[in-house]
Design a protein around this motif. Structure first.
Motif, PDB file in Angstrom:
ATOM      1  N   ASP A 237      20.944  -9.245  24.654  1.00 54.31           N
ATOM      2  CA  ASP A 237      21.363  -9.444  26.043  1.00 54.31           C
ATOM      3  C   ASP A 237      20.688 -10.641  26.686  1.00 54.31           C
ATOM      4  OD1 ASP A 237      22.976  -7.238  25.833  1.00 54.31           O
ATOM      5  OD2 ASP A 237      21.557  -5.867  26.789  1.00 54.31           O
ATOM      6  N   SER A 238      19.446 -10.912  26.294  1.00 51.72           N
ATOM      7  CA  SER A 238      18.676 -11.972  26.939  1.00 51.72           C
ATOM      8  C   SER A 238      19.244 -13.364  26.682  1.00 51.72           C
ATOM      9  CB  SER A 238      17.224 -11.932  26.457  1.00 51.72           C
ATOM     10  OG  SER A 238      17.175 -12.010  25.039  1.00 51.72           O
ATOM     11  N   THR A 239      20.089 -13.520  25.646  1.00 52.34           N
ATOM     12  CA  THR A 239      20.572 -14.858  25.299  1.00 52.34           C
ATOM     13  C   THR A 239      21.520 -15.438  26.348  1.00 52.34           C
ATOM     14  OG1 THR A 239      22.403 -13.952  23.992  1.00 52.34           O
ATOM     15  CG2 THR A 239      20.349 -14.406  22.831  1.00 52.34           C
ATOM     16  N   SER A 240      22.087 -14.600  27.182  1.00 52.06           N
ATOM     17  CA  SER A 240      22.998 -15.098  28.213  1.00 52.06           C
ATOM     18  C   SER A 240      22.315 -15.265  29.574  1.00 52.06           C
ATOM     19  CB  SER A 240      24.190 -14.142  28.370  1.00 52.06           C
ATOM     20  OG  SER A 240      23.753 -12.870  28.808  1.00 52.06           O
ATOM     21  N   GLN A 241      21.027 -14.991  29.638  1.00 50.10           N
ATOM     22  CA  GLN A 241      20.347 -14.944  30.928  1.00 50.10           C
ATOM     23  C   GLN A 241      19.264 -16.006  31.115  1.00 50.10           C
ATOM     24  OE1 GLN A 241      18.792 -10.979  30.828  1.00 50.10           O
ATOM     25  NE2 GLN A 241      20.808  -9.993  30.788  1.00 50.10           N
ATOM     26  N   GLN A 242      18.820 -16.649  30.039  1.00 49.04           N
ATOM     27  CA  GLN A 242      17.635 -17.503  30.139  1.00 49.04           C
ATOM     28  C   GLN A 242      17.918 -18.990  29.965  1.00 49.04           C
ATOM     29  OE1 GLN A 242      13.877 -15.157  28.750  1.00 49.04           O
ATOM     30  NE2 GLN A 242      15.432 -14.861  27.157  1.00 49.04           N
ATOM     31  N   GLY A 243      19.143 -19.339  29.624  1.00 49.15           N
ATOM     32  CA  GLY A 243      19.504 -20.747  29.557  1.00 49.15           C
ATOM     33  C   GLY A 243      18.937 -21.497  28.375  1.00 49.15           C
ATOM     34  N   VAL A 244      18.503 -20.775  27.312  1.00 48.57           N
ATOM     35  CA  VAL A 244      17.976 -21.422  26.117  1.00 48.57           C
ATOM     36  C   VAL A 244      18.973 -21.228  24.983  1.00 48.57           C
ATOM     37  CG1 VAL A 244      16.112 -21.480  24.412  1.00 48.57           C
ATOM     38  CG2 VAL A 244      15.590 -21.075  26.832  1.00 48.57           C
ATOM     39  N   ALA A 245      19.492 -22.307  24.454  1.00 50.77           N
ATOM     40  CA  ALA A 245      20.483 -22.240  23.384  1.00 50.77           C
ATOM     41  C   ALA A 245      19.828 -21.875  22.056  1.00 50.77           C
ATOM     42  CB  ALA A 245      21.207 -23.578  23.254  1.00 50.77           C
ATOM     43  N   SER A 250      13.447 -24.879  23.470  1.00 49.38           N
ATOM     44  CA  SER A 250      12.783 -25.313  24.695  1.00 49.38           C
ATOM     45  C   SER A 250      11.278 -25.387  24.464  1.00 49.38           C
ATOM     46  CB  SER A 250      13.071 -24.323  25.820  1.00 49.38           C
ATOM     47  OG  SER A 250      12.338 -23.122  25.605  1.00 49.38           O
ATOM     48  N   ALA A 251      10.562 -25.920  25.440  1.00 50.88           N
ATOM     49  CA  ALA A 251       9.111 -25.804  25.480  1.00 50.88           C
ATOM     50  C   ALA A 251       8.747 -24.338  25.743  1.00 50.88           C
ATOM     51  CB  ALA A 251       8.560 -26.706  26.577  1.00 50.88           C
ATOM     52  N   PRO A 252       7.477 -23.953  25.583  1.00 56.89           N
ATOM     53  CA  PRO A 252       7.080 -22.576  25.904  1.00 56.89           C
ATOM     54  C   PRO A 252       7.411 -22.213  27.348  1.00 56.89           C
ATOM     55  CG  PRO A 252       5.344 -23.680  24.687  1.00 56.89           C
ATOM     56  CD  PRO A 252       6.357 -24.729  25.018  1.00 56.89           C
ATOM     57  N   ILE A 253       7.814 -20.958  27.547  1.00 62.14           N
ATOM     58  CA  ILE A 253       8.218 -20.453  28.862  1.00 62.14           C
ATOM     59  C   ILE A 253       7.410 -19.187  29.165  1.00 62.14           C
ATOM     60  CG2 ILE A 253      10.114 -19.497  30.224  1.00 62.14           C
ATOM     61  CD1 ILE A 253      12.033 -21.101  28.430  1.00 62.14           C
ATOM     62  N   ASP A 254       6.722 -19.154  30.283  1.00 64.59           N
ATOM     63  CA  ASP A 254       5.977 -17.955  30.670  1.00 64.59           C
ATOM     64  C   ASP A 254       6.947 -16.793  30.834  1.00 64.59           C
ATOM     65  OD1 ASP A 254       3.872 -19.693  30.754  1.00 64.59           O
ATOM     66  OD2 ASP A 254       3.486 -19.494  32.909  1.00 64.59           O
ATOM     67  N   GLY A 255       6.605 -15.659  30.211  1.00 60.79           N
ATOM     68  CA  GLY A 255       7.404 -14.458  30.368  1.00 60.79           C
ATOM     69  C   GLY A 255       8.743 -14.483  29.659  1.00 60.79           C
ATOM     70  N   PHE A 256       8.958 -15.416  28.754  1.00 61.44           N
ATOM     71  CA  PHE A 256      10.235 -15.493  28.027  1.00 61.44           C
ATOM     72  C   PHE A 256      10.500 -14.177  27.286  1.00 61.44           C
ATOM     73  CE2 PHE A 256      12.820 -16.562  24.299  1.00 61.44           C
ATOM     74  CZ  PHE A 256      13.812 -17.359  24.847  1.00 61.44           C
ATOM     75  N   VAL A 257      11.746 -13.695  27.393  1.00 59.29           N
ATOM     76  CA  VAL A 257      12.154 -12.477  26.686  1.00 59.29           C
ATOM     77  C   VAL A 257      12.763 -12.880  25.344  1.00 59.29           C
ATOM     78  CG1 VAL A 257      13.632 -10.435  26.752  1.00 59.29           C
ATOM     79  CG2 VAL A 257      12.577 -11.287  28.856  1.00 59.29           C
ATOM     80  N   GLU A 258      12.278 -12.288  24.264  1.00 58.97           N
ATOM     81  CA  GLU A 258      12.749 -12.682  22.941  1.00 58.97           C
ATOM     82  C   GLU A 258      14.280 -12.709  22.883  1.00 58.97           C
ATOM     83  OE1 GLU A 258      11.618  -9.864  19.928  1.00 58.97           O
ATOM     84  OE2 GLU A 258      12.719  -8.219  20.860  1.00 58.97           O
ATOM     85  N   GLN A 259      14.807 -13.718  22.200  1.00 60.88           N
ATOM     86  CA  GLN A 259      16.240 -13.819  21.965  1.00 60.88           C
ATOM     87  C   GLN A 259      16.497 -13.688  20.466  1.00 60.88           C
ATOM     88  OE1 GLN A 259      17.509 -16.705  25.722  1.00 60.88           O
ATOM     89  NE2 GLN A 259      17.734 -17.502  23.639  1.00 60.88           N
ATOM     90  N   VAL A 260      17.474 -12.862  20.125  1.00 60.91           N
ATOM     91  CA  VAL A 260      17.819 -12.643  18.719  1.00 60.91           C
ATOM     92  C   VAL A 260      19.299 -12.928  18.538  1.00 60.91           C
ATOM     93  CG1 VAL A 260      17.875 -11.003  16.810  1.00 60.91           C
ATOM     94  CG2 VAL A 260      16.021 -10.883  18.494  1.00 60.91           C
ATOM     95  N   TRP A 261      19.602 -13.704  17.502  1.00 57.73           N
ATOM     96  CA  TRP A 261      20.977 -14.017  17.139  1.00 57.73           C
ATOM     97  C   TRP A 261      21.223 -13.568  15.711  1.00 57.73           C
ATOM     98  CZ3 TRP A 261      23.675 -17.133  20.823  1.00 57.73           C
ATOM     99  CH2 TRP A 261      22.868 -17.722  21.809  1.00 57.73           C
ATOM    100  N   GLU A 262      22.383 -13.034  15.442  1.00 59.28           N
ATOM    101  CA  GLU A 262      22.822 -12.867  14.057  1.00 59.28           C
ATOM    102  C   GLU A 262      23.930 -13.876  13.801  1.00 59.28           C
ATOM    103  OE1 GLU A 262      24.931  -9.771  10.921  1.00 59.28           O
ATOM    104  OE2 GLU A 262      23.819  -8.949  12.625  1.00 59.28           O
ATOM    105  N   HIS A 263      23.705 -14.763  12.840  1.00 61.98           N
ATOM    106  CA  HIS A 263      24.658 -15.813  12.507  1.00 61.98           C
ATOM    107  C   HIS A 263      25.353 -15.489  11.183  1.00 61.98           C
ATOM    108  CE1 HIS A 263      22.741 -18.111  15.652  1.00 61.98           C
ATOM    109  NE2 HIS A 263      21.610 -18.247  14.986  1.00 61.98           N
ATOM    110  N   ALA A 264      26.657 -15.674  11.136  1.00 59.00           N
ATOM    111  CA  ALA A 264      27.398 -15.596   9.876  1.00 59.00           C
ATOM    112  C   ALA A 264      27.313 -16.959   9.204  1.00 59.00           C
ATOM    113  CB  ALA A 264      28.848 -15.203  10.127  1.00 59.00           C
ATOM    114  N   LEU A 265      26.663 -17.010   8.046  1.00 60.81           N
ATOM    115  CA  LEU A 265      26.389 -18.268   7.366  1.00 60.81           C
ATOM    116  C   LEU A 265      27.361 -18.511   6.213  1.00 60.81           C
ATOM    117  CD1 LEU A 265      22.481 -18.106   7.089  1.00 60.81           C
ATOM    118  CD2 LEU A 265      23.869 -19.105   8.923  1.00 60.81           C
TER     119      LEU A 265
END
Length: 373
Positions: A237-245, A250-265
């Motif tokens: 859920d966090s991947t749509s809220q924090q603006g990090v692709a 990005s550089a380090p962000i205070d309080g960043f919530v982990e983002q997890v992606w599953e990619h089909a390779l």
């Protein structure tokens, strides 16, 4: 007289009375704080690749450096003695207290998020269910050291260590991991080969995940994640809220919530998946390849929080939805007595612009990837 065509080992022999000055394997015992008593192997080759193998932490990989520069991630947990680990604590999240270093393996009977699962296949009436925490029990099990080999050859050679980890309980699983870790004496790759087999006589669930963790300076602002991706299978859920692709860090962000992606390779003609992290200036990188048949799923873990800054590259035997979904849809692996699965992982340091460009070319030959989020 030596010539420009003299093999590297011959050149070194002319210049030292002990080749251990340039490469070798040392067995040590960590002796302070949370790490007190943990046995480790220090592997270092002749071109500056250094690796710490944690014998008492399931033969996983701890600190890692290339020419003095770290590329293995450090969380701050330290390589805690396994006796401090409480597998069932914190609602199954105590594994996070053991997460540190270049490689932390999930398994052997469970990986991904935990839960309670049917255990009646073990035919022990008091144990109708089994409860697993995040990524299973493996990381807190000491290994048995089987072999240490320094194979100097006139035109190459390798450093090799082999360990065995048994995950077992009475009236439950009895699984064995046999792990081989190898460095070329004059190369920039780490090779991990794993065999998991069932020593027990009951059919046993099996899941396996490599939590491969890369840290600063190989991870930094502008670092590019490169892979041949057909689609994003899943994102937290966090991947749509924090603006990090997913593809440019990005550089380090205070309080960043982990983002997890599953990619089909897309797998290559050799049957392997290939992903890489390339520095923004193209001067360095890390490339990872593995067998797509045994680990067809892949997760990108972005932990860009200040003080925790790193990226996880995670080949997996199972979809991110985990054991419950795999049991429901019939994709969970069950190992019969004597049955085995093999896995292999190669981590290669990309040293300089040419190697980074070659890595990009090889991956793009497999396919493109979506842009941004």
């Amino acid at each position: 007289m030596a010539t420009k065509n003299t093999p590297p080992t011959a050149e070194l022999r002319r210049r030292t009375g002990d080749l251990a000055a340039f490469a070798g394997i040392q067995e040590v015992v960590l002796k302070n704080g949370r790490e007190e008593g943990v046995r480790a192997l220090l592997m270092r080759n002749a071109v500056g690749l250094e690796l710490e193998v944690l014998i008492d932490r399931a033969f996983d990989l701890g600190s890692a450096r290339f020419r003095g520069t770290p590329f293995g991630w450090r969380s701050g947990n330290g390589f805690r003695h396994p006796g401090l680990h409480e597998a069932d604590a914190e609602d199954g999240l105590s594994w996070l207290r053991a997460l540190d270093g270049l490689l932390v393996t999930g398994g052997l009977d469970h990986a991904l998020f935990g839960g309670e699962y049917d255990a009646t296949h073990y035919a022990y009436p008091p144990k109708q269910t089994v409860r697993h925490g995040l990524h299973g029990r493996l990381t807190a099990i000491p290994a048995r050291l089987l072999r240490v080999e320094e194979d100097w050859q006139e035109e190459g050679g390798s450093l090799r260590v082999v360990g065995e980890v048994i995950q077992a309980t009475s009236f439950g699983e009895h699984l064995r991991l046999t792990r081989t870790i190898e460095l070329d004496l004059f190369g920039t790759s780490v090779r991990v080969h794993d065999v998991v087999d069932n020593l027990g006589f009951e059919p046993t669930p099996h899941m396996f995940l490599y939590h491969l963790n890369i840290g600063h300076p190989y991870v930094d602002e502008g670092t590019q994640f490169v892979a041949a991706i057909t689609r994003h299978e899943w994102a937290s859920d966090s991947t749509s809220q924090q603006g990090v692709a997913y593809d440019v860090l990005s550089a380090p962000i205070d309080g960043f919530v982990e983002q997890v992606w599953e990619h089909a390779l897309v797998a290559g003609p050799d049957g392997r998946h290939r992903v890489a992290l390339h520095a923004a200036d193209g001067a360095r990188g890390v490339e990872v390849t593995w067998d797509a048949a045994t680990q067809p799923f892949f997760f990108e873990w972005q932990n860009l929080r200040s003080g925790q800054y790193g990226i996880g590259l995670e080949p997996s035997s199972n979809h991110v939805t985990g054991e419950a979904a795999a049991r429901d849809d019939g994709t969970l692996t069950w190992l019969a007595h004597g049955e085995r699965r093999e896995y292999d992982l190669t981590i290669r340091i990309l040293d300089g612009d040419d190697e980074v460009r070659d890595s990009l070319t090889a991956i793009r030959a497999l396919g493109d990837q979506p842009t941004g989020s």
